[in-house]
Write a protein that holds these residues in place. Structure first.
Motif, PDB file in Angstrom:
ATOM      1  N   TRP A 169      -1.390 -14.866  11.532  1.00  0.00           N
ATOM      2  CA  TRP A 169      -1.642 -13.747  10.638  1.00  0.00           C
ATOM      3  C   TRP A 169      -0.670 -12.626  11.012  1.00  0.00           C
ATOM      4  CZ3 TRP A 169      -5.156 -16.919  12.801  1.00  0.00           C
ATOM      5  CH2 TRP A 169      -6.235 -17.401  12.038  1.00  0.00           C
ATOM      6  N   VAL A 170       0.013 -12.057  10.031  1.00  0.00           N
ATOM      7  CA  VAL A 170       0.922 -10.938  10.289  1.00  0.00           C
ATOM      8  C   VAL A 170       0.894  -9.972   9.109  1.00  0.00           C
ATOM      9  CG1 VAL A 170       2.533 -12.242  11.764  1.00  0.00           C
ATOM     10  CG2 VAL A 170       2.902 -12.159   9.291  1.00  0.00           C
ATOM     11  N   PRO A 171       1.302  -8.712   9.333  1.00  0.00           N
ATOM     12  CA  PRO A 171       1.531  -7.818   8.198  1.00  0.00           C
ATOM     13  C   PRO A 171       2.740  -8.299   7.394  1.00  0.00           C
ATOM     14  CG  PRO A 171       1.308  -6.590  10.263  1.00  0.00           C
ATOM     15  CD  PRO A 171       1.473  -8.024  10.625  1.00  0.00           C
ATOM     16  N   ASN A 172       2.725  -7.993   6.105  1.00  0.00           N
ATOM     17  CA  ASN A 172       3.800  -8.406   5.198  1.00  0.00           C
ATOM     18  C   ASN A 172       4.552  -7.165   4.729  1.00  0.00           C
ATOM     19  OD1 ASN A 172       5.430  -9.506   3.197  1.00  0.00           O
ATOM     20  ND2 ASN A 172       3.767  -9.610   1.700  1.00  0.00           N
ATOM     21  N   CYS A 173       5.784  -6.984   5.232  1.00  0.00           N
ATOM     22  CA  CYS A 173       6.536  -5.768   4.901  1.00  0.00           C
ATOM     23  C   CYS A 173       7.086  -5.789   3.479  1.00  0.00           C
ATOM     24  CB  CYS A 173       7.658  -5.550   5.911  1.00  0.00           C
ATOM     25  SG  CYS A 173       8.983  -6.763   5.847  1.00  0.00           S
ATOM     26  N   ASP A 174       6.943  -6.918   2.783  1.00  0.00           N
ATOM     27  CA  ASP A 174       7.368  -7.007   1.379  1.00  0.00           C
ATOM     28  C   ASP A 174       6.166  -6.816   0.455  1.00  0.00           C
ATOM     29  OD1 ASP A 174       9.227  -7.391  -0.684  1.00  0.00           O
ATOM     30  OD2 ASP A 174       8.761  -9.519  -0.830  1.00  0.00           O
ATOM     31  N   SER A 175       5.245  -5.978   0.862  1.00  0.00           N
ATOM     32  CA  SER A 175       3.994  -5.794   0.129  1.00  0.00           C
ATOM     33  C   SER A 175       4.032  -4.517  -0.695  1.00  0.00           C
ATOM     34  CB  SER A 175       2.820  -5.724   1.107  1.00  0.00           C
ATOM     35  OG  SER A 175       2.949  -4.597   1.954  1.00  0.00           O
ATOM     36  N   TRP A 176       3.123  -4.441  -1.658  1.00  0.00           N
ATOM     37  CA  TRP A 176       2.968  -3.193  -2.414  1.00  0.00           C
ATOM     38  C   TRP A 176       2.572  -2.048  -1.487  1.00  0.00           C
ATOM     39  CZ3 TRP A 176      -0.214  -4.824  -7.370  1.00  0.00           C
ATOM     40  CH2 TRP A 176       0.614  -5.601  -8.211  1.00  0.00           C
ATOM     41  N   ALA A 177       1.699  -2.343  -0.543  1.00  0.00           N
ATOM     42  CA  ALA A 177       1.235  -1.292   0.360  1.00  0.00           C
ATOM     43  C   ALA A 177       2.394  -0.722   1.174  1.00  0.00           C
ATOM     44  CB  ALA A 177       0.153  -1.827   1.288  1.00  0.00           C
ATOM     45  N   ALA A 178       3.256  -1.595   1.701  1.00  0.00           N
ATOM     46  CA  ALA A 178       4.410  -1.123   2.460  1.00  0.00           C
ATOM     47  C   ALA A 178       5.352  -0.325   1.566  1.00  0.00           C
ATOM     48  CB  ALA A 178       5.141  -2.307   3.081  1.00  0.00           C
ATOM     49  N   GLN A 179       5.513  -0.774   0.329  1.00  0.00           N
ATOM     50  CA  GLN A 179       6.413  -0.108  -0.609  1.00  0.00           C
ATOM     51  C   GLN A 179       5.894   1.274  -0.991  1.00  0.00           C
ATOM     52  OE1 GLN A 179       7.143  -2.400  -4.147  1.00  0.00           O
ATOM     53  NE2 GLN A 179       8.083  -0.703  -5.235  1.00  0.00           N
ATOM     54  N   TRP A 180       4.590   1.402  -1.227  1.00  0.00           N
ATOM     55  CA  TRP A 180       4.031   2.654  -1.733  1.00  0.00           C
ATOM     56  C   TRP A 180       3.616   3.611  -0.625  1.00  0.00           C
ATOM     57  CZ3 TRP A 180       0.442   0.100  -5.955  1.00  0.00           C
ATOM     58  CH2 TRP A 180       1.258  -0.441  -6.954  1.00  0.00           C
ATOM     59  N   LEU A 181       3.072   3.071   0.467  1.00  0.00           N
ATOM     60  CA  LEU A 181       2.618   3.937   1.551  1.00  0.00           C
ATOM     61  C   LEU A 181       3.757   4.350   2.480  1.00  0.00           C
ATOM     62  CD1 LEU A 181      -0.693   2.081   2.460  1.00  0.00           C
ATOM     63  CD2 LEU A 181      -0.498   4.277   1.267  1.00  0.00           C
TER      64      LEU A 181
END
Length: 234
Positions: free
Chosen positions: A119-131
């Motif tokens: 399990w890892v964070p996904n830096c290509d995510s909407w959350a990473a993009q917006w936050l």
């Protein structure tokens, strides 16, 4: 919060049971207090072991849950090659300075055809993009590396693993943390406001879950789970 955490782990164990069921031997790397191992054992597989760098957490898992926990890291552990059928790496890889090196150690411990679940964070995510810098997946200095689904897939293949499935988490915990961090900085939060934000955290998580679920449906959630098979070669 503790009950919600355990409920989330129960869902994961149920979804992953084909990889966790006996007679498979399961290793949890960075097992913390041993909750996930306890759940797997309670579900019917006693062949579980943990690896944990914290002596305090390991002692808790041993004394309170009677689990087989080794204190140390992948570099210091001395299990023989081909010991395990499944290795779990739950939000650990992003904390390691040399992820490729860690995967090499895991490949040695796995039997050919065994599975790594991480399990890892996904830096290509909407959350990473917006936050942006408030996205909890960055979390410096604790998180040393970030992955997208593409870069993680490439790393696994380079180290002799075949990625089989990538699942996107749908609940809104990352959004809740990002909003909390943003409010904390914008409002120059003191102790009282920090405490209030903590009380509101479950509600923020619930409110943001529909957005997180939509991101997951589009393959852009901020937390991913990958099942990869060890091919036995690099």
């Amino acid at each position: 919060m503790r009950q919600a955490y355990r409920a989330a782990l129960l869902r994961e164990a149920h979804a992953l049971w084909p990889y966790l069921a006996p007679p498979r031997r399961v290793l949890d790397v960075g097992c913390g207090d041993g909750t996930l191992l306890q759940i797997i054992r309670e579900a019917g597989n006693p062949q579980v072991a943990g690896l944990e760098p914290s002596e305090h957490a390991a002692t808790h898992a041993r004394e309170h849950l009677q689990l087989d926990i080794t204190v140390g890291t992948l570099e210091t552990a001395h299990w023989p090659a081909n010991t395990f059928d499944t290795v779990l790496l739950r939000h650990v890889l992003e904390h390691l300075p040399e992820p490729a090196h860690a995967l090499k150690h895991i490949g040695r411990l796995l039997r050919p055809g065994g599975h790594l679940i991480l399990w890892v964070p996904n830096c290509d995510s909407w959350a990473a993009q917006w936050l942006k810098r408030y996205w909890i997946g960055y979390d410096p200095p604790r998180h040393l590396v970030t992955f997208s689904t593409q870069t993680l897939r490439q790393l696994l293949i380079q180290q002799g693993f075949h990625p089989r499935t990538i699942a996107h988490e749908w609940y809104g915990i990352e959004w809740a943390w990002g909003i909390r961090l943003w409010l904390h900085q914008r409002l120059r939060a003191g102790r009282q406001l920090t405490q209030i934000l903590g009380w509101l955290h479950p509600g923020i998580t619930l409110a943001s879950t529909p957005l997180s679920a939509l991101a997951a449906a589009r393959g852009r959630s901020g937390r991913i789970r990958v099942v990869a098979q060890w091919l036995g070669t690099r």
